[in-house]
Structures are given as C-alpha cells and as structure tokens.
Design a protein around this motif. Sequence first.
Motif, mmCIF file in Angstrom:
data_model
loop_
_atom_site.group_PDB
_atom_site.id
_atom_site.type_symbol
_atom_site.label_atom_id
_atom_site.label_comp_id
_atom_site.label_asym_id
_atom_site.label_seq_id
_atom_site.Cartn_x
_atom_site.Cartn_y
_atom_site.Cartn_z
ATOM 1 N N ASP A 499 0.811 -1.215 0.000
ATOM 2 C CA ASP A 499 0.000 0.000 0.000
ATOM 3 C C ASP A 499 0.853 1.278 0.000
ATOM 4 O OD1 ASP A 499 -2.282 1.530 0.012
ATOM 5 O OD2 ASP A 499 -2.419 1.584 2.213
ATOM 6 N N ASN A 500 1.736 1.398 -0.971
ATOM 7 C CA ASN A 500 2.608 2.581 -1.055
ATOM 8 C C ASN A 500 2.866 2.861 -2.534
ATOM 9 O OD1 ASN A 500 4.751 4.370 -1.171
ATOM 10 N ND2 ASN A 500 5.833 3.437 0.563
ATOM 11 N N GLN A 501 2.449 4.076 -2.972
ATOM 12 C CA GLN A 501 2.529 4.342 -4.412
ATOM 13 C C GLN A 501 3.949 4.589 -4.914
ATOM 14 O OE1 GLN A 501 -0.057 7.585 -5.068
ATOM 15 N NE2 GLN A 501 1.108 9.026 -3.811
ATOM 16 N N ASN A 502 4.917 4.723 -3.989
ATOM 17 C CA ASN A 502 6.295 4.877 -4.431
ATOM 18 C C ASN A 502 6.988 3.535 -4.647
ATOM 19 O OD1 ASN A 502 5.992 7.647 -4.273
ATOM 20 N ND2 ASN A 502 6.646 7.682 -2.122
ATOM 21 N N MET A 503 6.243 2.473 -4.422
ATOM 22 C CA MET A 503 6.805 1.138 -4.596
ATOM 23 C C MET A 503 6.127 0.485 -5.800
ATOM 24 S SD MET A 503 8.928 0.496 -2.099
ATOM 25 C CE MET A 503 9.505 1.573 -0.795
ATOM 26 N N THR A 504 6.908 0.215 -6.825
ATOM 27 C CA THR A 504 6.348 -0.436 -8.003
ATOM 28 C C THR A 504 6.547 -1.943 -7.869
ATOM 29 O OG1 THR A 504 7.050 1.491 -9.236
ATOM 30 C CG2 THR A 504 6.323 -0.413 -10.526
ATOM 31 N N VAL A 505 5.420 -2.669 -7.748
ATOM 32 C CA VAL A 505 5.508 -4.109 -7.499
ATOM 33 C C VAL A 505 5.519 -4.887 -8.818
ATOM 34 C CG1 VAL A 505 4.376 -6.079 -6.368
ATOM 35 C CG2 VAL A 505 4.308 -3.799 -5.306
ATOM 36 N N GLY A 506 6.378 -5.876 -8.911
ATOM 37 C CA GLY A 506 6.407 -6.736 -10.089
ATOM 38 C C GLY A 506 6.776 -8.151 -9.687
ATOM 39 N N VAL A 507 6.210 -9.139 -10.376
ATOM 40 C CA VAL A 507 6.562 -10.530 -10.077
ATOM 41 C C VAL A 507 7.536 -11.008 -11.139
ATOM 42 C CG1 VAL A 507 5.655 -12.877 -9.772
ATOM 43 C CG2 VAL A 507 4.318 -10.907 -8.995
ATOM 44 N N GLU A 508 8.669 -11.564 -10.706
ATOM 45 C CA GLU A 508 9.696 -12.013 -11.647
ATOM 46 C C GLU A 508 10.126 -13.427 -11.288
ATOM 47 O OE1 GLU A 508 11.524 -10.330 -14.048
ATOM 48 O OE2 GLU A 508 10.467 -8.402 -13.882
ATOM 49 N N ALA A 509 10.519 -14.157 -12.334
ATOM 50 C CA ALA A 509 11.071 -15.481 -12.069
ATOM 51 C C ALA A 509 12.539 -15.334 -11.713
ATOM 52 C CB ALA A 509 10.914 -16.350 -13.303
ATOM 53 N N LEU A 510 12.847 -15.533 -10.425
ATOM 54 C CA LEU A 510 14.243 -15.486 -9.992
ATOM 55 C C LEU A 510 14.649 -16.892 -9.581
ATOM 56 C CD1 LEU A 510 14.057 -12.318 -7.680
ATOM 57 C CD2 LEU A 510 14.560 -12.383 -10.117
ATOM 58 N N SER A 511 15.878 -17.007 -9.163
ATOM 59 C CA SER A 511 16.338 -18.316 -8.711
ATOM 60 C C SER A 511 15.671 -18.663 -7.379
ATOM 61 C CB SER A 511 17.859 -18.273 -8.554
ATOM 62 O OG SER A 511 18.268 -19.152 -7.559
ATOM 63 N N VAL A 512 15.473 -19.942 -7.127
ATOM 64 C CA VAL A 512 14.850 -20.345 -5.853
ATOM 65 C C VAL A 512 15.695 -19.903 -4.667
ATOM 66 C CG1 VAL A 512 13.364 -22.272 -6.451
ATOM 67 C CG2 VAL A 512 15.827 -22.634 -6.296
ATOM 68 N N ASP A 513 16.985 -19.723 -4.901
ATOM 69 C CA ASP A 513 17.868 -19.314 -3.796
ATOM 70 C C ASP A 513 17.821 -17.823 -3.513
ATOM 71 O OD1 ASP A 513 18.715 -21.922 -3.741
ATOM 72 O OD2 ASP A 513 20.295 -21.532 -5.231
ATOM 73 N N ASP A 514 17.274 -17.051 -4.444
ATOM 74 C CA ASP A 514 17.188 -15.610 -4.209
ATOM 75 C C ASP A 514 16.143 -15.327 -3.141
ATOM 76 O OD1 ASP A 514 19.154 -14.897 -6.014
ATOM 77 O OD2 ASP A 514 17.751 -14.762 -7.704
ATOM 78 N N GLN A 515 16.198 -14.106 -2.603
ATOM 79 C CA GLN A 515 15.245 -13.712 -1.570
ATOM 80 C C GLN A 515 13.818 -13.693 -2.138
ATOM 81 O OE1 GLN A 515 15.897 -13.044 1.762
ATOM 82 N NE2 GLN A 515 17.837 -13.971 1.138
ATOM 83 N N PRO A 516 12.794 -13.873 -1.282
ATOM 84 C CA PRO A 516 11.410 -13.837 -1.763
ATOM 85 C C PRO A 516 11.000 -12.457 -2.272
ATOM 86 C CG PRO A 516 11.477 -14.061 0.638
ATOM 87 C CD PRO A 516 12.878 -14.241 0.152
ATOM 88 N N VAL A 517 11.502 -11.422 -1.594
ATOM 89 C CA VAL A 517 11.163 -10.051 -2.004
ATOM 90 C C VAL A 517 12.464 -9.239 -2.062
ATOM 91 C CG1 VAL A 517 9.846 -7.962 -1.444
ATOM 92 C CG2 VAL A 517 8.934 -10.210 -0.822
ATOM 93 N N ILE A 518 12.652 -8.483 -3.136
ATOM 94 C CA ILE A 518 13.860 -7.668 -3.261
ATOM 95 C C ILE A 518 13.475 -6.249 -3.617
ATOM 96 C CG2 ILE A 518 16.038 -7.362 -4.525
ATOM 97 C CD1 ILE A 518 15.952 -10.407 -5.034
ATOM 98 N N ILE A 519 13.977 -5.285 -2.829
ATOM 99 C CA ILE A 519 13.658 -3.874 -3.099
ATOM 100 C C ILE A 519 14.879 -3.201 -3.709
ATOM 101 C CG2 ILE A 519 12.982 -1.679 -2.057
ATOM 102 C CD1 ILE A 519 11.665 -3.344 0.165
ATOM 103 N N THR A 520 14.681 -2.529 -4.813
ATOM 104 C CA THR A 520 15.819 -1.892 -5.487
ATOM 105 C C THR A 520 15.459 -0.480 -5.938
ATOM 106 O OG1 THR A 520 15.109 -2.877 -7.583
ATOM 107 C CG2 THR A 520 16.823 -4.044 -6.366
ATOM 108 N N LEU A 521 16.490 0.376 -5.987
ATOM 109 C CA LEU A 521 16.325 1.733 -6.517
ATOM 110 C C LEU A 521 17.049 1.767 -7.854
ATOM 111 C CD1 LEU A 521 15.404 4.692 -6.038
ATOM 112 C CD2 LEU A 521 17.613 5.108 -4.964
ATOM 113 N N PRO A 522 16.311 1.967 -8.935
ATOM 114 C CA PRO A 522 16.952 1.868 -10.254
ATOM 115 C C PRO A 522 18.163 2.792 -10.392
ATOM 116 C CG PRO A 522 14.587 2.047 -10.477
ATOM 117 C CD PRO A 522 14.888 2.271 -9.038
ATOM 118 N N GLU A 523 19.213 2.284 -11.045
ATOM 119 C CA GLU A 523 20.468 3.007 -11.252
ATOM 120 C C GLU A 523 20.228 4.397 -11.851
ATOM 121 O OE1 GLU A 523 23.530 1.590 -10.543
ATOM 122 O OE2 GLU A 523 24.780 3.176 -11.364
ATOM 123 N N PHE A 524 19.413 4.453 -12.859
ATOM 124 C CA PHE A 524 19.152 5.708 -13.548
ATOM 125 C C PHE A 524 18.570 6.752 -12.591
ATOM 126 C CE2 PHE A 524 15.737 8.242 -15.454
ATOM 127 C CZ PHE A 524 16.475 9.057 -16.290
#
Length: 608
Positions: A499-524
Amino acid sequence: MEEKGTISIHTENIFPIIKKFLYSDHEIFLRELVSNAVDASQKAKSLSSIGELKGDLGELKVTVKVDKEKKQIIISDNGIGMTAEEIKKYINQIAFSGATEFVERYKDSNADKSQIIGQFGLGFYSAFMVASTVEIDTLSHADGAEPAHWICDGSTEFTITNGTRTERGTDVILNIAEDSEEFLEEARLQTILNKYCKFLPIPVEFNGEVINNPNPIWTKSPSDLTDEDYKNFYKELYPFSEDPLFWIHLNVDYPFNLTGILYFPKVKNEFDFQKNKIQLYSRQVFITDEVKDVVPEFLMLLHGVIDSPDIPLNVSRSFLQADANVKKINTYITRKVADKLNEIYKKDRTAYEEKWNDIAVFVKYGMLSDDKFYEKAKDFALLQSTDEKFYTLEEYRNYVQANQTDKNGNLVILYTNDAEKQHAFIETAKNRNYDVVKLDHMIDPHFIGQLEQKLEKTTLKRVDADTIDKLIETDAKPESVLSEDETKRLKELFEKAIDNQNMTVGVEALSVDDQPVIITLPEFMRRMKDMNRMGGGGMMMMGNLPDMYNVTINANHHINHRILKGDDARGEKIAKQAYDLALLSQNMLSGAALTAFVKRSVELIDKE
Ligand code: ADP
C-alpha cells in the motif's frame, strides 16, 4: 653635507592611496624590507666571490629589532650598503617609480583590484604603510665610500645628510605611525616573519634567534637527500601532520625556472584537505598559499612548496591565467605527478596498493579534470574488489569479461558504495560468481560516469540497483513456476499489503535461492538524484521527487507459493512480513513500521 630634495613623480599623494588600498596587506612591509636586506647581503657575497668586495665579508646576517620606547622597527644588514648617490638613484627614483606605477595601474584597472594590490611588490615604499618617517643609515662597500643618512616623512620631500655608520651595510629605521603600533608587538612581528621569511637564504635574527632555515631542501639536489630529510621538511612545513605518503622533487630550469617539493598527504577526512596548502615562493620569499592557477586544480590537494621567480606575482589573476609560463608550469607539474605515480606503481605494486586508498581521490580527480592525465593514469588507476584485491582497469576487464558480459555484449561492472548496507546484494552477486568493486568515495559517482564514457561497451551498475538477473541479463533466465492467474493474484496481494505508491511491485522469475522479495532503486533514478544533489542543475524537479523503488517478488520462492495457498487476509499478512524483511535488509524500516514488524514477528514465533 645636507641635501634636501623633491622626489619627482607625477602622481600627487600616492601614500594615502597606497595606505588605503593596501590595508589588508600592511604586514608585507616586513617581507619587502627583509628581502631587500637579504638581496644586499647576497650581492655582497657574489661581489666577494669575484674579488670585488674589499675587506672581510664577515658573517652575513639580517637583524630585525623593535624599540618599543622609540616606537621603531629596525632592519639591519651587512650587505653592500649604498652611497648617497645610490640612495638617490635606487630609493628616490626607482622605488618611487614602482610606487607610482602601482598607483597608475590601480587607477586604470577597474577589475580585480585586490589582486593587483595584494600581489604588487611595492618594495621599499611599502614601509610607509606603517611608518610616519623612514630613515636609512648606510655605508657602501665601495672604496672610500662615506656613510649616508636619509630621512623621508612619506611626502615627496627627503633629506640626505652625512651618516655615522662605520661598518658596511644598511639600517632601515621605521618610525611607526600611530595607527600601526600593533606592529611594535613582538608576537605580531614573529608571526609575520614566520610566514614570509622562514626560508630566506640569509640568516634572519629576531630577538637573538635565527628565525629561518636558509637552506631549505627544495634548493638542494635530490641525490643529496634522504627520505628522512623529506619527512623532516614536511614536519617543518606542517608541524602537526602525519607523515606524507610520498613526494616529488620538482626541478626545472628551462623553459622556466621552478623548484619545489610536492607531497602526497595522508588524508584522514575531507576537512584535512582545506587545512594545509601548497606554498608559493619566489627565490625563497613566501608569496602566497593561494596557488590557484599556478597549480592544476586537482593537485591543489597536495602539500609542499613551489619556488619560481618566473611566476608573475605583481599582476592580476586574469593575466596570470593567460600567462604562458603559468600554463607550462601547470603542464609540467601534471606530468611530473603522473610519472611519479607510475614509477611507484611499477617499482613496488604492493606498496602502491597499500597507498591506493589515500591517493585514489587525487588520481580520480586528475583523470576527471585533465585528459592528458587520464591517458597516463588509466594504466595505474586501481579498482578494489570487495575481496580486497586490486586490479588496474585493464586487468579488471579481463578478469570479469567472461562471466559478466550480458546478452548484448556489454561488460557490466558491479559496484557497491556501502559494502555494509548492501551486504545482502553483494552476497547474491557472489553466489553467481560475479565480482563487486568498492566505489565509495564522494568523487566516485563522477568517476563512474567517466569510466562508462572511456571504456568500450562497459556499464557500471550498483549492486542493489536491480535484481541480479536484470543487472546482468543473460539468456539463461529461470522460468516461472506460476501460472498467469497465480502471478496476478500474488501481485495484487503484495500491492495491498505494501500500500505505497512509491513502490512499483512486479513478479519475476528469480532463482529459488534468491530472496522472496527484493527492493531496489533503479540506477538511472539514483544517478539523476545524485547529480541533482551535487548541483547538476537543470533537473530541479528530480531532486524533489520521492525515491521510486522497484519491489520484485520472486515467483519461484516457496514462501510466495505459500502466500497463494489460503485466503487473502492470511496471504496479505505473510506478504507484509516478507516485504518488511526486504525493507529491513535495506535499512529502510524505521519508526512505527518497525515497531509493528517486531510485534508481528513475536506473534509469529509464538505460533510455532
Ligand atoms: P626592488 O627590491 O624590487 O628593486 P625596492 O623598492 O625594494 O625595489 O628597492 C629599490 C632598490 O633600493 C633596490 O633595488 C636596491 O638597489 C636598493 N636597496 C633597498 N634596500 C637596500 C638595502 N638594505 N641595502 C642595499 N640596497 C638597498
């Protein structure tokens, strides 16, 4: 004998003008008079060496004395002295013409007055900035010379009489004016002498002590000097500083004259940069520590001394910038510094690596501001990986090329600017056998931009700028185990939970070993904001925008599969917890949100 005369100059009342406009620099009278005394002593020495000075040369020495009662400052030397004729010629005519020239220049120049005034060597007549009357008592070295006494009250009138001096040399006696009595304080004089006269080539005595080092090491040959000599001299210049890392002895006599020593300091914090400065001398007379224009800007962070009679000191700044000698000096210093760095790098790579963190800022600043320097420095500029290993740019490219080239053929260099905070991302990268370099200095955002421009098909990405698969995109991408519907529902559950409009949510196929949720600030996004903060201008809007993060939900993580099994309320609760964990790992959870998270976690443990 008594002769009264009028000094023939065209400008009336030059002293009030000089006095007024030289106000902030009154103290230079002492530099001027002591250097005149030193010059006269050196002339005696040269005349003696060619047999033209009759009698014993004696021990050459300049003495500065204060007589508080008589309100006098007396500067004495046993140099060549002057005859009455010479006083008339050198003091009345030549020195006066210098003062007149100053006033003329001041009148014509409407720009940069302070520069002209501050750096105009007024020579002998600067005495009138602090004295109401000035006397000269002198006996020339010349055969059969008569002693002479000159007195002038600062008007254009002067009187010359027979003097009483019995020994070769000159006393200049300043009868200090009422508004300048501060200069009768010994502490004040001591400070001025320390500043301007510390390395004059003839011993200068004040209060019975020699205050200068007449043979500073920059005047000697490097082959006669030990490391200890260089370090001791550094201490002499900057008494409370740590030992320097290394130094460069400068020595040219063509096409300009310059000697000096530049030290690479050990810098502990940003503040240190401002504290000590390079000092500029002209024939061992201190001129200024404002070396801007003479020294390339990126080398102003260095310490040490530069001595050159070829730097025009009595001109305005704009002239200085245009001066051909000054430009050549700039180029010369830059080249010497690059050569020295290269030499240390080649001679002892380990020692060089140990110093890298201290010198990195000079090297990078230099690479950014001077293309010629970049060309040389690209071979000895280092990248330090998070494993504490060092690589040159070329070595590093070769090292990561095979593994970190993306599907478009671009080499991706991963970096961190805070290995502690970005620890989780660095670990993820390392699990993929990727390498991460540390670029954590203030200057690095600029350096990164430059590397991308200069290195072919290379981009630098901060390790937390995206999920690892997106940072370095390869063809081998994990497949999602979720159906389209499941993906949609998972996304909605997370969006509701976050519930935060500054967070853009997307579902991606990552490796099973990666974290369940990852928050990133785009380089650009981050770069734009960084630029804006550093005064990039033109993008005012960007700086005010809130950070827009990407929240990537790992479609292949079993926790996310559990979220899908069961009702929405339960799903949202787990989603919230997983999201908070991601925030926590980024140091982004605080206040009420953190309290709520801890409370929820306690409840969850309780259920186990
Ligand atoms: P500058 O030193 O730039 O020539 P000054 O105004 O300081 O100009 O001095 C003018 C001249 O007076 C000097 O060049 C020198 O010939 C003479 N002079 C000044 N002070 C002394 C001194 N202490 N002993 C001998 N000559 C002096």
